[in-house]
Write a protein that holds these residues in place. Structure first.
Motif, PDB file in Angstrom:
ATOM      1  N   ILE A 167       0.862  -1.191   0.000  1.00  0.00           N
ATOM      2  CA  ILE A 167       0.000   0.000   0.000  1.00  0.00           C
ATOM      3  C   ILE A 167       0.892   1.233   0.000  1.00  0.00           C
ATOM      4  CG2 ILE A 167      -1.749   1.301   1.248  1.00  0.00           C
ATOM      5  CD1 ILE A 167      -2.717  -1.355   2.434  1.00  0.00           C
ATOM      6  N   VAL A 168       0.762   2.049  -1.038  1.00  0.00           N
ATOM      7  CA  VAL A 168       1.578   3.257  -1.173  1.00  0.00           C
ATOM      8  C   VAL A 168       1.003   4.392  -0.336  1.00  0.00           C
ATOM      9  CG1 VAL A 168       2.455   4.981  -2.796  1.00  0.00           C
ATOM     10  CG2 VAL A 168       2.326   2.575  -3.477  1.00  0.00           C
ATOM     11  N   SER A 169      -0.320   4.544  -0.350  1.00  0.00           N
ATOM     12  CA  SER A 169      -0.957   5.614   0.421  1.00  0.00           C
ATOM     13  C   SER A 169      -2.395   5.230   0.743  1.00  0.00           C
ATOM     14  CB  SER A 169      -0.930   6.943  -0.340  1.00  0.00           C
ATOM     15  OG  SER A 169      -1.752   6.871  -1.497  1.00  0.00           O
ATOM     16  N   VAL A 170      -2.906   5.824   1.815  1.00  0.00           N
ATOM     17  CA  VAL A 170      -4.299   5.632   2.223  1.00  0.00           C
ATOM     18  C   VAL A 170      -4.892   6.996   2.559  1.00  0.00           C
ATOM     19  CG1 VAL A 170      -5.902   4.521   3.809  1.00  0.00           C
ATOM     20  CG2 VAL A 170      -3.750   3.389   3.232  1.00  0.00           C
ATOM     21  N   LEU A 171      -6.039   7.307   1.973  1.00  0.00           N
ATOM     22  CA  LEU A 171      -6.773   8.524   2.291  1.00  0.00           C
ATOM     23  C   LEU A 171      -8.185   8.138   2.731  1.00  0.00           C
ATOM     24  CD1 LEU A 171      -5.747  10.813  -0.717  1.00  0.00           C
ATOM     25  CD2 LEU A 171      -4.790  10.830   1.589  1.00  0.00           C
ATOM     26  N   ILE A 172      -8.761   8.946   3.599  1.00  0.00           N
ATOM     27  CA  ILE A 172     -10.125   8.695   4.078  1.00  0.00           C
ATOM     28  C   ILE A 172     -10.938   9.973   3.931  1.00  0.00           C
ATOM     29  CG2 ILE A 172     -11.531   7.966   6.050  1.00  0.00           C
ATOM     30  CD1 ILE A 172      -9.041   6.644   7.207  1.00  0.00           C
ATOM     31  N   TYR A 173     -12.124   9.853   3.339  1.00  0.00           N
ATOM     32  CA  TYR A 173     -13.009  11.013   3.260  1.00  0.00           C
ATOM     33  C   TYR A 173     -14.456  10.581   3.438  1.00  0.00           C
ATOM     34  CZ  TYR A 173     -13.808   9.781  -1.714  1.00  0.00           C
ATOM     35  OH  TYR A 173     -14.125   9.137  -2.881  1.00  0.00           O
ATOM     36  N   PRO A 174     -15.337  11.512   3.821  1.00  0.00           N
ATOM     37  CA  PRO A 174     -16.730  11.163   4.112  1.00  0.00           C
ATOM     38  C   PRO A 174     -17.474  10.699   2.865  1.00  0.00           C
ATOM     39  CG  PRO A 174     -16.157  13.311   5.027  1.00  0.00           C
ATOM     40  CD  PRO A 174     -15.051  12.932   4.101  1.00  0.00           C
ATOM     41  N   ILE A 188      -2.109   1.332  -4.498  1.00  0.00           N
ATOM     42  CA  ILE A 188      -1.351   0.108  -4.269  1.00  0.00           C
ATOM     43  C   ILE A 188      -0.337  -0.104  -5.388  1.00  0.00           C
ATOM     44  CG2 ILE A 188      -3.156  -0.991  -2.916  1.00  0.00           C
ATOM     45  CD1 ILE A 188      -3.992  -2.555  -5.370  1.00  0.00           C
ATOM     46  N   GLN A 189       0.780  -0.705  -5.028  1.00  0.00           N
ATOM     47  CA  GLN A 189       1.895  -0.835  -5.980  1.00  0.00           C
ATOM     48  C   GLN A 189       1.782  -2.147  -6.761  1.00  0.00           C
ATOM     49  OE1 GLN A 189       5.615  -0.089  -4.081  1.00  0.00           O
ATOM     50  NE2 GLN A 189       6.612   0.576  -5.963  1.00  0.00           N
ATOM     51  N   THR A 190       0.791  -2.174  -7.621  1.00  0.00           N
ATOM     52  CA  THR A 190       0.603  -3.290  -8.536  1.00  0.00           C
ATOM     53  C   THR A 190      -0.184  -2.798  -9.732  1.00  0.00           C
ATOM     54  OG1 THR A 190      -0.352  -5.497  -8.846  1.00  0.00           O
ATOM     55  CG2 THR A 190      -1.505  -4.019  -7.343  1.00  0.00           C
ATOM     56  N   MET A 191       0.106  -3.353 -10.880  1.00  0.00           N
ATOM     57  CA  MET A 191      -0.630  -2.984 -12.081  1.00  0.00           C
ATOM     58  C   MET A 191      -1.790  -3.941 -12.335  1.00  0.00           C
ATOM     59  SD  MET A 191       0.804  -0.228 -12.798  1.00  0.00           S
ATOM     60  CE  MET A 191      -0.104   0.095 -14.323  1.00  0.00           C
ATOM     61  N   ASN A 192      -1.913  -4.967 -11.494  1.00  0.00           N
ATOM     62  CA  ASN A 192      -3.019  -5.909 -11.630  1.00  0.00           C
ATOM     63  C   ASN A 192      -3.760  -6.019 -10.294  1.00  0.00           C
ATOM     64  OD1 ASN A 192      -4.821  -7.890 -12.418  1.00  0.00           O
ATOM     65  ND2 ASN A 192      -3.360  -9.561 -12.141  1.00  0.00           N
ATOM     66  N   PRO A 193      -4.706  -5.112 -10.035  1.00  0.00           N
ATOM     67  CA  PRO A 193      -5.421  -5.118  -8.761  1.00  0.00           C
ATOM     68  C   PRO A 193      -6.592  -6.087  -8.707  1.00  0.00           C
ATOM     69  CG  PRO A 193      -6.181  -3.295 -10.092  1.00  0.00           C
ATOM     70  CD  PRO A 193      -5.103  -3.986 -10.901  1.00  0.00           C
ATOM     71  N   LEU A 194      -6.831  -6.832  -9.782  1.00  0.00           N
ATOM     72  CA  LEU A 194      -8.020  -7.694  -9.852  1.00  0.00           C
ATOM     73  C   LEU A 194      -8.123  -8.691  -8.696  1.00  0.00           C
ATOM     74  CD1 LEU A 194      -8.302  -8.370 -13.695  1.00  0.00           C
ATOM     75  CD2 LEU A 194      -9.831  -6.994 -12.267  1.00  0.00           C
ATOM     76  N   PRO A 195      -7.039  -9.388  -8.300  1.00  0.00           N
ATOM     77  CA  PRO A 195      -7.167 -10.324  -7.176  1.00  0.00           C
ATOM     78  C   PRO A 195      -7.620  -9.636  -5.884  1.00  0.00           C
ATOM     79  CG  PRO A 195      -5.175 -10.789  -8.410  1.00  0.00           C
ATOM     80  CD  PRO A 195      -5.698  -9.493  -8.932  1.00  0.00           C
ATOM     81  N   VAL A 196      -7.066  -8.463  -5.600  1.00  0.00           N
ATOM     82  CA  VAL A 196      -7.449  -7.728  -4.394  1.00  0.00           C
ATOM     83  C   VAL A 196      -8.894  -7.266  -4.494  1.00  0.00           C
ATOM     84  CG1 VAL A 196      -7.013  -5.651  -3.029  1.00  0.00           C
ATOM     85  CG2 VAL A 196      -5.091  -6.987  -3.894  1.00  0.00           C
ATOM     86  N   ILE A 197      -9.288  -6.808  -5.674  1.00  0.00           N
ATOM     87  CA  ILE A 197     -10.669  -6.369  -5.875  1.00  0.00           C
ATOM     88  C   ILE A 197     -11.638  -7.524  -5.633  1.00  0.00           C
ATOM     89  CG2 ILE A 197     -12.309  -5.615  -7.649  1.00  0.00           C
ATOM     90  CD1 ILE A 197     -10.024  -3.918  -8.817  1.00  0.00           C
ATOM     91  N   ASP A 198     -11.299  -8.688  -6.151  1.00  0.00           N
ATOM     92  CA  ASP A 198     -12.152  -9.861  -5.921  1.00  0.00           C
ATOM     93  C   ASP A 198     -12.256 -10.185  -4.434  1.00  0.00           C
ATOM     94  OD1 ASP A 198     -12.591 -10.140  -8.617  1.00  0.00           O
ATOM     95  OD2 ASP A 198     -10.992 -11.610  -8.921  1.00  0.00           O
ATOM     96  N   ASP A 199     -11.124 -10.086  -3.711  1.00  0.00           N
ATOM     97  CA  ASP A 199     -11.123 -10.369  -2.274  1.00  0.00           C
ATOM     98  C   ASP A 199     -11.984  -9.368  -1.510  1.00  0.00           C
ATOM     99  OD1 ASP A 199      -9.429 -12.441  -2.792  1.00  0.00           O
ATOM    100  OD2 ASP A 199      -7.613 -11.436  -2.059  1.00  0.00           O
ATOM    101  N   LEU A 200     -11.913  -8.103  -1.904  1.00  0.00           N
ATOM    102  CA  LEU A 200     -12.714  -7.070  -1.242  1.00  0.00           C
ATOM    103  C   LEU A 200     -14.205  -7.317  -1.449  1.00  0.00           C
ATOM    104  CD1 LEU A 200     -10.574  -3.933  -2.186  1.00  0.00           C
ATOM    105  CD2 LEU A 200     -10.947  -4.789   0.132  1.00  0.00           C
TER     106      LEU A 200
END
Length: 219
Positions: A167-174, A188-200
């Motif tokens: 994780i490069v950075s995290v921001l939180i907003y309402p 996030i430092q990856t060019m293929n976020p699909l696995p993480v998206i599926d997990d979420l």
């Protein structure tokens, strides 16, 4: 991020007895927009902007006439703004952003023990924003809608951890539509976020970005 991490320590200054002509020369030479005015103890007593100098200088039509311009020999204390809002090197950069916004400043001097040690400009603030958001690092952008309750952030970041995703950075907003929710913004430092998206999604979280109806996620 602290002010001392982003401030410029190579500051061009003048004393109040210096002339408008000298300020005009330094503004052009160093390609800057503001000059702090200091006393002999290097304490900030005023500030002069390029606009102040421009307003006090002869117009282009007067300059073309070839006449002498004694107004350029006026001293800077006659046009400087005072008192001056200053910040401390150990102030948080993200907190002083409110000064730039509320006061509509383009720069603020940095003072320690009443002495000038640096300057922070709008450009410096924008650069710090780039660093804080991680947009200077190649990666992928994910936004997750989550309930506004204690412990939700580590719960979500644990999902990234299982994939060993940096994780490069995290921001939180309402979440504007419902104050009971927040939006977590991850870089996030990856060019293929699909696995993480599926997990979420499997964990029951709502993805705000990337849109589920798109052909593929945007980096």
């Amino acid at each position: 991020m602290l002010v001392e991490d982003i401030m410029n320590t190579n500051v061009v200054t003048l004393q109040p007895s210096a002339t408008i002509a000298k300020a005009l020369e330094l503004l052009h030479k160093h390609k800057i927009r503001h000059i702090p005015i200091v006393n002999e103890e290097n304490e900030v007593i005023g500030i002069v902007s390029d606009r102040d100098v421009r307003d006090a200088s002869p117009s282009i039509f007067e300059s073309a006439s070839g006449d002498a311009h004694p107004e350029l020999q006026n001293q800077l204390h006659t046009i400087m703004s005072s008192p001056v809002v200053t910040v401390h090197p150990l102030d948080f950069a993200e907190e002083i952003a409110s000064i730039f916004y509320e006061e509509e400043f383009a720069c603020v001097p940095v003072v320690s023990n009443d002495k000038l040690i640096g300057m922070v400009t709008e450009k410096d603030m924008l650069y710090s924003l780039i660093q804080l958001t991680g947009t200077n690092v190649q990666g992928s952008h994910i936004e997750v809608k989550v309930p506004d309750r204690p412990g939700i952030l580590p719960e979500v970041t644990a999902i990234f951890g299982k994939r060993r995703t940096n994780i490069v950075s995290v921001l939180i907003y309402p979440y504007k539509q419902d104050p009971a929710f927040k939006i977590l913004v991850f870089r996030i430092q990856t060019m293929n976020p699909l696995p993480v998206i599926d997990d979420l999604q499997e964990a029951g979280f709502t993805l705000i970005w990337p849109k589920l109806d798109m052909q593929g996620p945007r980096p």
